[in-house]
Motif scaffolding. Sequence first.
Motif, short mmCIF file in Angstrom:
data_model
loop_
_atom_site.label_atom_id
_atom_site.label_comp_id
_atom_site.label_asym_id
_atom_site.label_seq_id
_atom_site.Cartn_x
_atom_site.Cartn_y
_atom_site.Cartn_z
N CYS A 284 0.85 -1.11 -0.02
CA CYS A 284 0.11 -0.02 0.03
C CYS A 284 0.88 1.22 -0.06
O CYS A 284 1.70 1.46 0.78
N THR A 285 0.59 2.20 -0.97
CA THR A 285 1.41 3.44 -0.88
C THR A 285 0.34 4.64 -0.95
O THR A 285 0.33 5.45 0.21
N PHE A 286 -0.33 4.88 -1.88
CA PHE A 286 -0.97 6.37 -2.01
C PHE A 286 -1.90 6.31 -0.92
O PHE A 286 -3.00 5.45 -0.89
N PHE A 287 -1.70 7.30 -0.15
CA PHE A 287 -2.64 7.41 1.39
C PHE A 287 -2.85 6.23 1.95
O PHE A 287 -3.94 5.87 2.30
N ASP A 288 -1.87 5.49 2.14
CA ASP A 288 -1.61 4.09 2.82
C ASP A 288 -2.46 3.26 1.91
O ASP A 288 -3.29 2.29 2.65
N GLY A 289 -2.70 3.27 0.88
CA GLY A 289 -3.49 2.25 -0.12
C GLY A 289 -3.38 2.43 -1.57
O GLY A 289 -2.19 2.67 -1.97
N PRO A 290 -4.39 2.56 -2.32
CA PRO A 290 -5.64 2.26 -1.93
C PRO A 290 -5.84 0.60 -1.73
O PRO A 290 -4.89 -0.06 -1.69
N PRO A 291 -6.90 0.26 -0.70
CA PRO A 291 -6.78 -1.09 -0.44
C PRO A 291 -6.92 -2.06 -1.29
O PRO A 291 -6.99 -1.71 -2.61
N ARG A 292 -6.06 -3.08 -1.14
CA ARG A 292 -5.70 -4.00 -2.33
C ARG A 292 -5.88 -5.50 -1.87
O ARG A 292 -6.15 -6.05 -0.79
N VAL A 293 -6.35 -6.18 -2.78
CA VAL A 293 -6.64 -7.67 -2.79
C VAL A 293 -5.65 -8.50 -3.68
O VAL A 293 -5.52 -8.10 -4.98
N VAL A 294 -5.15 -9.80 -3.28
CA VAL A 294 -4.43 -10.47 -4.00
C VAL A 294 -5.18 -11.77 -4.27
O VAL A 294 -6.06 -12.24 -3.01
N GLY A 295 -5.24 -12.57 -5.15
CA GLY A 295 -5.87 -13.94 -5.46
C GLY A 295 -4.82 -14.91 -5.92
O GLY A 295 -4.15 -14.87 -6.83
N LEU A 296 -4.68 -15.81 -4.99
CA LEU A 296 -3.78 -17.03 -5.41
C LEU A 296 -4.42 -18.05 -5.80
O LEU A 296 -5.22 -18.87 -4.97
N GLY A 297 -4.29 -18.87 -6.62
CA GLY A 297 -5.04 -20.10 -7.24
C GLY A 297 -4.14 -21.37 -7.22
O GLY A 297 -2.93 -21.31 -7.48
N PHE A 298 -4.80 -22.54 -6.68
CA PHE A 298 -3.84 -23.76 -6.18
C PHE A 298 -4.96 -24.77 -6.96
O PHE A 298 -5.95 -24.62 -6.87
N GLN A 299 -4.34 -25.92 -6.72
CA GLN A 299 -4.92 -27.22 -6.83
C GLN A 299 -4.30 -27.99 -5.62
O GLN A 299 -3.41 -27.84 -5.17
N LEU A 300 -5.30 -28.89 -5.09
CA LEU A 300 -4.76 -29.69 -4.00
C LEU A 300 -4.73 -31.29 -4.47
O LEU A 300 -5.53 -31.55 -5.24
N SER A 301 -3.45 -31.87 -3.95
CA SER A 301 -3.37 -32.98 -4.52
C SER A 301 -2.76 -33.71 -3.16
O SER A 301 -1.74 -33.49 -2.98
N ASN A 302 -3.86 -34.58 -2.75
CA ASN A 302 -3.68 -35.50 -1.48
C ASN A 302 -3.15 -34.44 -0.25
O ASN A 302 -2.20 -34.67 0.31
N GLY A 303 -3.80 -33.59 -0.10
CA GLY A 303 -3.31 -32.61 0.77
C GLY A 303 -2.00 -31.63 0.38
O GLY A 303 -1.71 -30.66 1.29
N LYS A 304 -1.56 -31.73 -0.71
CA LYS A 304 -0.51 -31.00 -1.22
C LYS A 304 -0.70 -29.87 -1.82
O LYS A 304 -1.58 -30.09 -2.80
N LEU A 305 -0.16 -28.68 -1.98
CA LEU A 305 -0.37 -27.53 -2.66
C LEU A 305 0.16 -27.76 -4.04
O LEU A 305 1.50 -28.12 -4.03
N VAL A 306 -0.37 -27.55 -5.10
CA VAL A 306 0.05 -27.67 -6.49
C VAL A 306 -0.24 -26.42 -7.17
O VAL A 306 -1.37 -25.78 -7.00
N GLY A 307 1.06 -25.77 -7.41
CA GLY A 307 1.07 -24.45 -7.97
C GLY A 307 1.67 -24.44 -9.36
O GLY A 307 1.65 -25.69 -10.04
#
Length: 372
Positions: A284-307
């Motif tokens: 966050c920079t401008f006026f401590d912002g603006p508010p931001r959102v990130v989105g991370l996509g995964f698959q799960l394989s037997n409990g393991k994270l696949v990216g």
Amino acid sequence: MSSVTISLIKADVGSLCGHHIVHPKQIEVAQEFLEKAKVRGIVLDYYVFNCGDDLELLMTHEEGENSQRIHELAWNIFKEVTEKVSKPLKLYAAGQDLLKETFSGNVKGMGPGVAEIEIEERPSEPFVVFAADKTEPGAWNLPLYKIFADPSNTAGLVIDPNMHGGFSFRVMDVKKGKYVDLECPKEIYELVALIGTTGRYVIDRIYRSEDKLLAAVASTSRLSLIAGKYVGKDDPCMIVRAQHGLPAVGEILAPFGFPHLVAGWMRGSHNGPLIPVGLKDARCTFFDGPPRVVGLGFQLSNGKLVGLKGKEPADIFEDVAFDGARRKGMEIADYLRRHGEFMPARLGPEEMEYTTLPDVLKKLEERFAEEK
Ligand code: F6R
Ligand code: MG
Ligand code: MG
């Protein structure tokens, strides 16, 4: 395998250059700690990242939701990062979200934000993890409503017969600590009546009505209500499962193409647009912002994270498709800032109660005279 739990536990334990960004050394220490926990078999897998000044621990394990073991692990990591990195480097607001001295069984109510989902892993299990900075849990209300209840956003609600049974929304009253379950589409008006009040009623989890399959969970803590004073906004996170009778990944992302207004931003006291960004822009920079959102996509394989590369996730908002939302967001940010400290750019009195403004107003109390 039996059920798997995906836990996303996050906290602001200090950051570089004010409330700007997590230091790489903090991420490193958290990774080392989690690697040891993986070797000891406490977690199946993990991924550490940040959104602005919030350190986010994504973990998979077989301990279920609200597991003391997992919560204590996260608490100890936040403590370790604070002691080993934030304090020696004198990072800003070291240990900020660790509101209690000692761990007492569950990190909920102690400062960190928690989103946990216990699932039976499907034959293919795509999911998206979202994390936001400089805003509050109510920021998810509008996108979650669109994703799971609005047929003009989610084509599957119309086209896929597996979704025709609708979704059930668990809504928390964060002031009273109570919740209510609402079935959509039947109770859609009641749902909107509640969740339109984003500072009080927040979506906690969403089930597919027909079979009670858990589809999404969000963090709902309100730090200021725990601490009874201003301690920054909660910077929420959430986990959303996708596809095959649930909203498609594209339907889950579509609402973020509109940079809707959320409470937070500078000093947790302003309305601002939530802009979707890639991990590299999660600061966050401008006026401590603006508010931001990130989105991370995964698959799960037997409990393991696949990216993508190993478990490096698909950095979903790092895409030209969201350039327009970012541009519009910055136009809105500029427009709002021209209001200075006047409502509705600044939040209303109810929200400002949990900031440092009342201390300023107190000084004037005695000077108010009766109207002649
Ligand atoms: C908002 C936030 C920042 C701070 C602001 C003032 O959640 O963290 O906008 O409120 O930078 O911070 P202090 O009072 O620590 O100087
Ligand atoms: Mg901070
Ligand atoms: Mg933050």
